[in-house]
Motif scaffolding. Structure first.
Motif, mmCIF file in Angstrom:
data_model
loop_
_atom_site.group_PDB
_atom_site.id
_atom_site.type_symbol
_atom_site.label_atom_id
_atom_site.label_comp_id
_atom_site.label_asym_id
_atom_site.label_seq_id
_atom_site.Cartn_x
_atom_site.Cartn_y
_atom_site.Cartn_z
ATOM 1 N N PRO A 275 4.833 -9.195 -15.544
ATOM 2 C CA PRO A 275 5.840 -8.181 -15.163
ATOM 3 C C PRO A 275 5.279 -7.071 -14.272
ATOM 4 O O PRO A 275 4.082 -6.813 -14.255
ATOM 5 C CB PRO A 275 6.298 -7.617 -16.509
ATOM 6 N N ASN A 276 6.195 -6.437 -13.533
ATOM 7 C CA ASN A 276 5.893 -5.264 -12.694
ATOM 8 C C ASN A 276 4.852 -5.580 -11.620
ATOM 9 O O ASN A 276 3.923 -4.806 -11.384
ATOM 10 C CB ASN A 276 5.406 -4.088 -13.551
ATOM 11 N N ALA A 277 5.032 -6.728 -10.962
ATOM 12 C CA ALA A 277 4.052 -7.194 -9.981
ATOM 13 C C ALA A 277 4.575 -7.012 -8.563
ATOM 14 O O ALA A 277 5.788 -7.026 -8.320
ATOM 15 C CB ALA A 277 3.725 -8.658 -10.225
ATOM 16 N N THR A 278 3.650 -6.871 -7.623
ATOM 17 C CA THR A 278 4.036 -6.823 -6.211
ATOM 18 C C THR A 278 2.847 -7.178 -5.329
ATOM 19 O O THR A 278 1.690 -7.067 -5.732
ATOM 20 C CB THR A 278 4.594 -5.431 -5.816
ATOM 21 N N ALA A 279 3.169 -7.623 -4.126
ATOM 22 C CA ALA A 279 2.167 -7.904 -3.100
ATOM 23 C C ALA A 279 2.817 -7.699 -1.746
ATOM 24 O O ALA A 279 4.037 -7.865 -1.605
ATOM 25 C CB ALA A 279 1.634 -9.331 -3.216
ATOM 26 N N SER A 280 2.022 -7.333 -0.758
ATOM 27 C CA SER A 280 2.564 -7.063 0.570
ATOM 28 C C SER A 280 1.496 -7.333 1.618
ATOM 29 O O SER A 280 0.304 -7.328 1.318
ATOM 30 C CB SER A 280 3.040 -5.613 0.667
ATOM 31 N N ASP A 281 1.942 -7.561 2.859
ATOM 32 C CA ASP A 281 0.991 -7.756 3.951
ATOM 33 C C ASP A 281 0.734 -6.456 4.704
ATOM 34 O O ASP A 281 0.102 -6.458 5.761
ATOM 35 C CB ASP A 281 1.477 -8.842 4.914
ATOM 36 N N GLU A 282 1.223 -5.321 4.171
ATOM 37 C CA GLU A 282 0.936 -4.018 4.773
ATOM 38 C C GLU A 282 0.275 -3.127 3.726
ATOM 39 O O GLU A 282 0.505 -3.298 2.525
ATOM 40 C CB GLU A 282 2.191 -3.374 5.353
ATOM 41 N N PRO A 283 -0.556 -2.168 4.142
ATOM 42 C CA PRO A 283 -1.368 -1.407 3.194
ATOM 43 C C PRO A 283 -0.698 -0.198 2.560
ATOM 44 O O PRO A 283 -1.145 0.277 1.518
ATOM 45 C CB PRO A 283 -2.555 -0.961 4.038
ATOM 46 N N TRP A 284 0.381 0.331 3.160
ATOM 47 C CA TRP A 284 0.880 1.635 2.729
ATOM 48 C C TRP A 284 1.519 1.576 1.334
ATOM 49 O O TRP A 284 1.426 2.534 0.565
ATOM 50 C CB TRP A 284 1.827 2.182 3.787
ATOM 51 N N THR A 285 2.151 0.464 1.011
ATOM 52 C CA THR A 285 2.689 0.297 -0.338
ATOM 53 C C THR A 285 1.578 0.437 -1.377
ATOM 54 O O THR A 285 1.738 1.109 -2.399
ATOM 55 C CB THR A 285 3.370 -1.072 -0.478
ATOM 56 N N TYR A 286 0.453 -0.193 -1.119
ATOM 57 C CA TYR A 286 -0.666 -0.137 -2.044
ATOM 58 C C TYR A 286 -1.216 1.285 -2.176
ATOM 59 O O TYR A 286 -1.497 1.757 -3.277
ATOM 60 C CB TYR A 286 -1.795 -1.066 -1.572
ATOM 61 N N VAL A 287 -1.372 1.959 -1.050
ATOM 62 C CA VAL A 287 -1.915 3.320 -1.091
ATOM 63 C C VAL A 287 -0.986 4.235 -1.886
ATOM 64 O O VAL A 287 -1.447 5.061 -2.690
ATOM 65 C CB VAL A 287 -2.144 3.866 0.335
ATOM 66 N N ASN A 288 0.330 4.088 -1.688
ATOM 67 C CA ASN A 288 1.275 4.896 -2.465
ATOM 68 C C ASN A 288 1.077 4.693 -3.963
ATOM 69 O O ASN A 288 1.117 5.650 -4.746
ATOM 70 C CB ASN A 288 2.715 4.516 -2.094
ATOM 71 N N ILE A 289 0.869 3.445 -4.374
ATOM 72 C CA ILE A 289 0.730 3.141 -5.794
ATOM 73 C C ILE A 289 -0.605 3.635 -6.335
ATOM 74 O O ILE A 289 -0.659 4.292 -7.389
ATOM 75 C CB ILE A 289 0.906 1.630 -6.033
ATOM 76 N N TYR A 290 -1.694 3.365 -5.628
ATOM 77 C CA TYR A 290 -3.011 3.813 -6.109
ATOM 78 C C TYR A 290 -3.120 5.337 -6.126
ATOM 79 O O TYR A 290 -3.775 5.912 -6.995
ATOM 80 C CB TYR A 290 -4.122 3.226 -5.233
ATOM 81 N N ALA A 291 -2.475 5.993 -5.186
ATOM 82 C CA ALA A 291 -2.605 7.446 -5.081
ATOM 83 C C ALA A 291 -1.903 8.188 -6.205
ATOM 84 O O ALA A 291 -2.218 9.354 -6.467
ATOM 85 C CB ALA A 291 -2.059 7.928 -3.737
ATOM 86 N N ASN A 292 -0.962 7.537 -6.893
ATOM 87 C CA ASN A 292 -0.187 8.196 -7.948
ATOM 88 C C ASN A 292 -0.467 7.656 -9.347
ATOM 89 O O ASN A 292 0.120 8.129 -10.321
ATOM 90 C CB ASN A 292 1.311 8.047 -7.653
ATOM 91 N N THR A 293 -1.336 6.659 -9.466
ATOM 92 C CA THR A 293 -1.584 6.023 -10.752
ATOM 93 C C THR A 293 -2.346 6.949 -11.704
ATOM 94 O O THR A 293 -3.083 7.838 -11.271
ATOM 95 C CB THR A 293 -2.363 4.717 -10.556
ATOM 96 N N ASP A 294 -2.180 6.721 -13.001
ATOM 97 C CA ASP A 294 -3.001 7.448 -13.972
ATOM 98 C C ASP A 294 -4.430 6.926 -13.971
ATOM 99 O O ASP A 294 -5.368 7.692 -14.144
ATOM 100 C CB ASP A 294 -2.396 7.322 -15.375
ATOM 101 N N PHE A 295 -4.604 5.619 -13.801
ATOM 102 C CA PHE A 295 -5.931 5.030 -13.585
ATOM 103 C C PHE A 295 -5.763 3.590 -13.122
ATOM 104 O O PHE A 295 -4.693 2.989 -13.279
ATOM 105 C CB PHE A 295 -6.821 5.106 -14.836
ATOM 106 N N THR A 296 -6.823 3.038 -12.553
ATOM 107 C CA THR A 296 -6.813 1.676 -12.024
ATOM 108 C C THR A 296 -7.906 0.842 -12.681
ATOM 109 O O THR A 296 -9.054 1.289 -12.791
ATOM 110 C CB THR A 296 -7.040 1.687 -10.496
ATOM 111 N N LEU A 297 -7.542 -0.365 -13.077
ATOM 112 C CA LEU A 297 -8.495 -1.389 -13.504
ATOM 113 C C LEU A 297 -8.374 -2.528 -12.501
ATOM 114 O O LEU A 297 -7.266 -3.029 -12.255
ATOM 115 C CB LEU A 297 -8.174 -1.902 -14.906
ATOM 116 N N SER A 298 -9.502 -2.968 -11.918
ATOM 117 C CA SER A 298 -9.390 -3.970 -10.855
ATOM 118 C C SER A 298 -10.686 -4.740 -10.657
ATOM 119 O O SER A 298 -11.781 -4.229 -10.917
ATOM 120 C CB SER A 298 -9.002 -3.294 -9.532
ATOM 121 N N ASP A 299 -10.553 -5.970 -10.149
ATOM 122 C CA ASP A 299 -11.722 -6.718 -9.693
ATOM 123 C C ASP A 299 -11.872 -6.615 -8.176
ATOM 124 O O ASP A 299 -12.710 -7.295 -7.593
ATOM 125 C CB ASP A 299 -11.659 -8.184 -10.150
ATOM 126 N N ARG A 300 -11.071 -5.776 -7.547
ATOM 127 C CA ARG A 300 -11.162 -5.552 -6.104
ATOM 128 C C ARG A 300 -11.839 -4.212 -5.826
ATOM 129 O O ARG A 300 -11.383 -3.156 -6.293
ATOM 130 C CB ARG A 300 -9.770 -5.551 -5.479
#
Length: 361
Positions: A275-300
């Motif tokens: 659930p609550n998944a997304t992917a895009s070929d442009e970077p701005w969606t990702y930056v919006n999400i990472y910039a407002n998150t409480d924290f990130t867990l990632s293998d990237r």
């Protein structure tokens, strides 16, 4: 006064492969900001990366025979390469281009560069290539790469710099989220996503105990999935087919947003299975999400870079040696716990790198 709005750029920044790894866009955008600070707003333009650097292709086979290497036809002063471009296939990717650029008196800058695997074969291959085609400047993104390059090519200025993705907070203005919207971000393209558990799930899981928001949790993945994912990229994707877990929509009342950095090849069954998944070929969606998150867990690596530079905590889950770039900004323990950047230190590092480049072009 003459109109300079139509003056062609003189600096070509190599970019691309965003679809297969949107993190490339993060350091491309950051690098564009750095170069415009150095060369001026109208001085910089983009050009594509070499086509042999693509998913599931043997990069050592080089570029396609019918590829038009149009960079050689550009009337430019500098070509700029970024990222882990110091790799074993560097000669196969760039020798023809670098030879033509040298004949045209175009200089090459390696900005925020790094090795890919850091093994002896790669280091030897890169050293041989750079001796044949020395760049005008080298700025690295991690101290490990800088330590290897430091004694090479004594006439080439070198700088122990930072990853260009760490400049995102200066050049992208993300949206705010609505009041009361809280979420965490999980991004696991290669390795299985860890569950956040309140107790140790036992011997069938690989687990790490960490502190999150003042409480202790176990970040756990099934051993079978974990072991398969470490046996190569193809095995990792195959193992994902057998991941039958139903992961949660929220954590402590906060939404769990799941991002995928690999838009192409578009593996819809993998990207949108949870659930609550997304992917895009442009970077701005990702930056919006990472910039407002409480924290990130990632293998990237660059999911963590984007989160950290906007003041958000992050934790990394990968054995990749490319994690070395975090040590350069004081968070080398990012694989052990959630970490945050000292943003004053980051600001100092950003200005220091720009100042060094300005003094040498």
């Amino acid at each position: 006064m003459s109109d300079k709005s139509n003056v062609a750029p003189r600096v070509a920044l190599v970019c691309g492969q965003w679809g297969q790894n949107i993190g490339n866009a993060f350091f491309n955008i950051g690098g564009d900001y750095v170069l415009k600070r150095v060369f001026g707003e109208g001085g910089v333009g983009y050009h594509q990366d070499q086509p042999n650097y693509r998913t599931l292709h043997n990069k050592f086979k080089g570029n396609p025979a019918n590829y038009v290497d149009f960079i050689r036809h550009l009337d430019i002063d500098y070509l700029v390469l970024q990222g882990p471009v110091l790799n074993g296939w560097m000669r196969k990717s760039w020798q023809t281009t670098f030879k033509a650029l040298r004949e045209n008196n175009t200089k090459v800058i390696l900005l925020s560069c790094a090795f890919f695997k850091f093994d002896d074969g790669e280091i030897s291959a890169v050293k041989s290539f750079l001796e044949d085609y020395p760049p005008a400047l080298i700025s690295t993104r991690d101290s490990r790469s800088y330590g290897i390059l430091e004694e090479w090519l004594p006439s080439v200025p070198k700088y122990n710099g930072i990853d260009s993705g760490f400049f995102l907070n200066r050049c992208v203005a993300p949206f705010n989220v609505r009041e009361g919207v809280r979420y965490i971000t999980k991004n696991f393209d290669r390795y299985p996503e860890p569950e956040i558990l309140t107790s140790d799930p036992g011997a069938n899981y690989n687990s790490k105990k960490v502190e999150i928001e003042g409480e202790h949790y176990w970040l756990s993945v099934p051993k079978f999935l974990d072991s398969q994912s470490h046996k190569g990229k193809v095995r990792a994707y195959l193992a994902d087919v057998f991941d039958r877990r139903k992961l949660g929509r929220d954590f402590n009342g906060k939404m769990v947003v799941r991002l995928e950095h690999r838009f192409f090849p578009h593996m819809t069954h993998k990207i949108y299975r949870q659930p609550n998944a997304t992917a895009s070929d442009e970077p701005w969606t990702y930056v919006n999400i990472y910039a407002n998150t409480d924290f990130t867990l990632s293998d990237r690596v660059h999911a963590c870079v984007a989160s950290l530079c906007f003041g958000r905590p992050a934790m990394l889950f990968t054995p990749s040696p490319r994690q070395a770039l975090f040590g350069r900004v004081g968070v080398s323990d990012i694989r052990d716990k959630l970490v945050s950047l000292d943003l004053e230190r980051l600001d100092h590092e950003q200005e220091a790198e720009i100042g060094w480049l300005r003094a040498r072009v």
